[in-house]
Design an enzyme around this catalytic site. Structure first.
Site, PDB file in Angstrom:
ATOM      1  N   THR A   1       0.864  -1.175   0.000  1.00 22.11           N
ATOM      2  CA  THR A   1       0.000   0.000   0.000  1.00 22.11           C
ATOM      3  C   THR A   1       0.904   1.230   0.000  1.00 22.11           C
ATOM      4  OG1 THR A   1      -0.165  -0.028   2.410  1.00 22.11           O
ATOM      5  CG2 THR A   1      -1.895  -1.187   1.184  1.00 22.11           C
TER       6      THR A   1
ATOM      7  N   VAL B   1       1.162   4.331   1.523  1.00 25.02           N
ATOM      8  CA  VAL B   1       1.762   4.959   2.710  1.00 25.02           C
ATOM      9  C   VAL B   1       2.739   3.999   3.379  1.00 25.02           C
ATOM     10  CG1 VAL B   1       1.305   6.056   4.944  1.00 25.02           C
ATOM     11  CG2 VAL B   1      -0.230   6.468   3.022  1.00 25.02           C
ATOM     12  N   CYS B   2       2.392   2.720   3.412  1.00 23.90           N
ATOM     13  CA  CYS B   2       3.292   1.728   4.006  1.00 23.90           C
ATOM     14  C   CYS B   2       4.600   1.645   3.212  1.00 23.90           C
ATOM     15  CB  CYS B   2       2.611   0.365   4.069  1.00 23.90           C
ATOM     16  SG  CYS B   2       1.142   0.346   5.117  1.00 23.90           S
ATOM     17  N   THR B   3       4.489   1.710   1.904  1.00 24.19           N
ATOM     18  CA  THR B   3       5.671   1.710   1.042  1.00 24.19           C
ATOM     19  C   THR B   3       6.548   2.913   1.356  1.00 24.19           C
ATOM     20  OG1 THR B   3       4.591   0.486  -0.721  1.00 24.19           O
ATOM     21  CG2 THR B   3       6.412   1.918  -1.372  1.00 24.19           C
TER      22      THR B   3
END
Length: 151
Positions: free
Chosen positions: A44, A46-48
């Site tokens: 995803t 933001v997680c990336t």
């Protein structure tokens, strides 16, 4: 729902596999600070960005005697593919998959509704005590400068 782990609490130990299939425990880092940087799900946006930011700044964390661990409930093979896709070279990302979210639950950041962890940073000192905790809104990218400022 459990409360997020409190400042001054001793951080629960764990044994989780990283992106390379190696078992990582919190206790193996005694004598160093450890940043547990929780992200809900791999792949995803933001997680990336969160993991790439930590990886880019790994040397700055190292200068502050701090080990960075990224954690989510994704299975280990998924973490392995994701780490390669992101070209992560400097941090370890751990799978809290079996049993699902057990470590996230121990730290009070498992989101039952979504079946994943919340987004949070938890800083543990050299003796295993929690010294900083911050939970973020799901779409909020943690500011790496703020995190580094807490060291």
């Amino acid at each position: 729902m459990a409360e997020i782990i409190q400042l001054g609490a001793m951080a629960p130990d764990f044994a989780l596999q990283d992106q390379n299939g190696e078992v990582v425990t919190l206790s193996q880092f005694k004598g160093k600070k450890v940043l547990l940087s929780w992200h809900p799900l791999a792949f995803t946006s933001v997680c990336t960005d969160q993991m790439r930011s930590l990886d880019r700044n790994a040397n700055r964390f190292e200068e502050k005697n701090t080990i960075v661990l990224g954690l989510s409930v994704d299975p280990q093979p998924s973490k392995s593919v994701w780490a390669r896709a992101l070209s992560l070279k400097n941090i370890r990302i751990l799978s809290d998959f079996v049993p699902l979210g057990e470590v996230a639950r121990d730290y009070g950041i498992f989101n039952e509704e979504h079946g994943a962890s919340k987004r949070a940073n938890i800083l543990i000192n050299e003796t295993g005590m929690v010294i900083w905790v911050k939970k973020y809104e799901i779409r909020t990218l943690p500011d790496v400068e703020e995190v580094l400022g807490k060291m």
